[in-house]
Design a protein around this motif. Structure first.
Motif, mmCIF file in Angstrom:
data_model
loop_
_atom_site.group_PDB
_atom_site.id
_atom_site.type_symbol
_atom_site.label_atom_id
_atom_site.label_comp_id
_atom_site.label_asym_id
_atom_site.label_seq_id
_atom_site.Cartn_x
_atom_site.Cartn_y
_atom_site.Cartn_z
ATOM 1 N N VAL A 183 0.828 -1.221 0.000
ATOM 2 C CA VAL A 183 0.000 0.000 0.000
ATOM 3 C C VAL A 183 0.855 1.262 0.000
ATOM 4 C CG1 VAL A 183 -1.970 -1.132 1.092
ATOM 5 C CG2 VAL A 183 -0.206 -0.081 2.524
ATOM 6 N N THR A 213 -5.669 0.691 5.707
ATOM 7 C CA THR A 213 -6.003 0.980 4.310
ATOM 8 C C THR A 213 -7.167 1.970 4.220
ATOM 9 O OG1 THR A 213 -7.365 -1.033 4.282
ATOM 10 C CG2 THR A 213 -5.128 -1.191 3.402
ATOM 11 N N ALA A 214 -8.097 1.879 5.163
ATOM 12 C CA ALA A 214 -9.209 2.841 5.183
ATOM 13 C C ALA A 214 -8.682 4.241 5.464
ATOM 14 C CB ALA A 214 -10.242 2.433 6.232
ATOM 15 N N ASP A 240 -6.910 5.758 2.497
ATOM 16 C CA ASP A 240 -7.828 6.072 1.407
ATOM 17 C C ASP A 240 -8.525 7.427 1.605
ATOM 18 O OD1 ASP A 240 -8.888 5.181 -1.084
ATOM 19 O OD2 ASP A 240 -10.808 4.804 -0.087
ATOM 20 N N THR A 241 -8.268 8.086 2.725
ATOM 21 C CA THR A 241 -8.878 9.395 2.977
ATOM 22 C C THR A 241 -8.220 10.450 2.099
ATOM 23 O OG1 THR A 241 -7.334 9.873 4.779
ATOM 24 C CG2 THR A 241 -9.400 8.762 5.362
ATOM 25 N N LYS A 280 -4.302 11.022 0.554
ATOM 26 C CA LYS A 280 -4.121 11.056 -0.895
ATOM 27 C C LYS A 280 -3.403 12.314 -1.340
ATOM 28 C CE LYS A 280 -8.040 8.108 -2.148
ATOM 29 N NZ LYS A 280 -9.342 8.030 -2.860
#
Length: 299
Positions: free
Chosen positions: A222, A263-264, A267-268, A272
């Motif tokens: 990731v 991972t959550a 993903d914000t 990013k």
């Protein structure tokens, strides 16, 4: 009338001869046994049946001379003061194999076999260095660029299973993934490691090492590329990132749940925007030590 006197008992001549013959036979048997034992003891040391050649194969980290010296040491002397230990028929391959595995933690397997009436073959499989371990926890803000940056001087190599097995030389950069902190107390062999050094011990007990490696590989998938793992010997764990950031968690946590939460978070929108090629250089920490919560901070 006076009673008749009893005649004193005397063994018959036949019984006396049998007794003498038995003692003569027993003495002869003992003498012959001693003579045979002496003859066998002498024959056990004849050059034709005594190990004179020890061929070593597969060793790179340990010199062949050191291996031969160890084997020769186990073959000196005599059993019960009579029979030569170096006699090819009396050599115990299993005992030599156990001795070599105990003496040289660099060896993963050892096989000893008889090649001829005066030669032994010793084949070894050495452990391969996959990781680096240093007991002293580093105090720095980024991955090491030189040997001086690493808490070096007492670093060892780890094999694929996490066994500490041989001192590592000093080198620059992050050639190997690094582990820091005290080693576990689980020995890597049936016997407790001898001496004061850590060689022969596991860095983490049981399957914990495999769990950490799997989590490390998942982080790389990731975009987080840790170069080191740190534990202070308690339940606190950390992955160190090249830019100086760290990922904190605890032993005993479900790594699958941790990864899902991570991972959550990645993903914000905030992450990013911060993401760059090669990772998150401005990340200070991600703290996942608390159930179902992820705390993070950027510089």
């Amino acid at each position: 009338m006076l009673p008749a006197k009893k005649r004193p008992f005397r063994p018959s001549r036949l019984a006396e001869r049998r007794r003498k013959a038995f003692f003569l036979w027993a003495g002869s048997a003992v003498a012959c046994s001693l003579a045979l034992a002496g003859l066998l003891a002498w024959a056990s040391g004849l050059p034709e049946v005594v190990v004179g050649t020890i061929r070593v194969e597969g060793s790179a980290m340990v010199s062949e001379d050191d291996i031969r010296e160890r084997v020769e040491g186990s073959l000196t002397g005599r059993y019960a003061g009579l029979f030569a230990r170096a006699n090819i028929f009396l050599v115990s391959p299993g005992r030599i194999e156990s001795d070599l595995l105990g003496a040289f933690k660099e060896f993963k397997t050892v096989s000893v076999s008889r090649e001829s009436l005066d030669a032994l073959a010793v084949k070894v499989e050495e452990r391969k260095p996959y990781y680096l371990w240093c007991e002293k926890i580093p105090v720095r803000e980024a991955a090491p660029e030189s040997a001086e940056d690493r808490a070096n001087g007492g670093c060892y190599f780890l094999d694929l299973e996490g066994l500490i097995f041989t001192p590592a030389p000093e080198f620059s950069g992050t050639v190997y993934f690094e582990f820091y902190g005290p080693s576990g107390s689980i020995p890597g062999s049936p016997e407790e490691p001898s001496g004061d050094g850590p060689a022969g011990r596991m860095y983490l007990p049981g399957g914990e090492f495999d769990r950490v490696i799997m989590f490390k590989n998942s982080l790389r998938d990731v975009g987080l590329n840790p170069y080191a793992f740190v534990t202070d010997g308690t339940n606190e764990y950390e992955f160190l990132l090249p830019g100086g950031g760290k990922i904190m968690f605890r032993r005993g946590q479900d790594f699958d749940v941790l990864f899902d939460n991570l991972t959550a978070t990645l993903d914000t929108e905030l992450f990013k925007k911060r993401e760059k090629k090669g990772g998150y250089p401005s990340l200070e920490y991600i703290d996942m030590r608390f159930p179902d919560k992820v705390y993070y901070r950027f510089h």
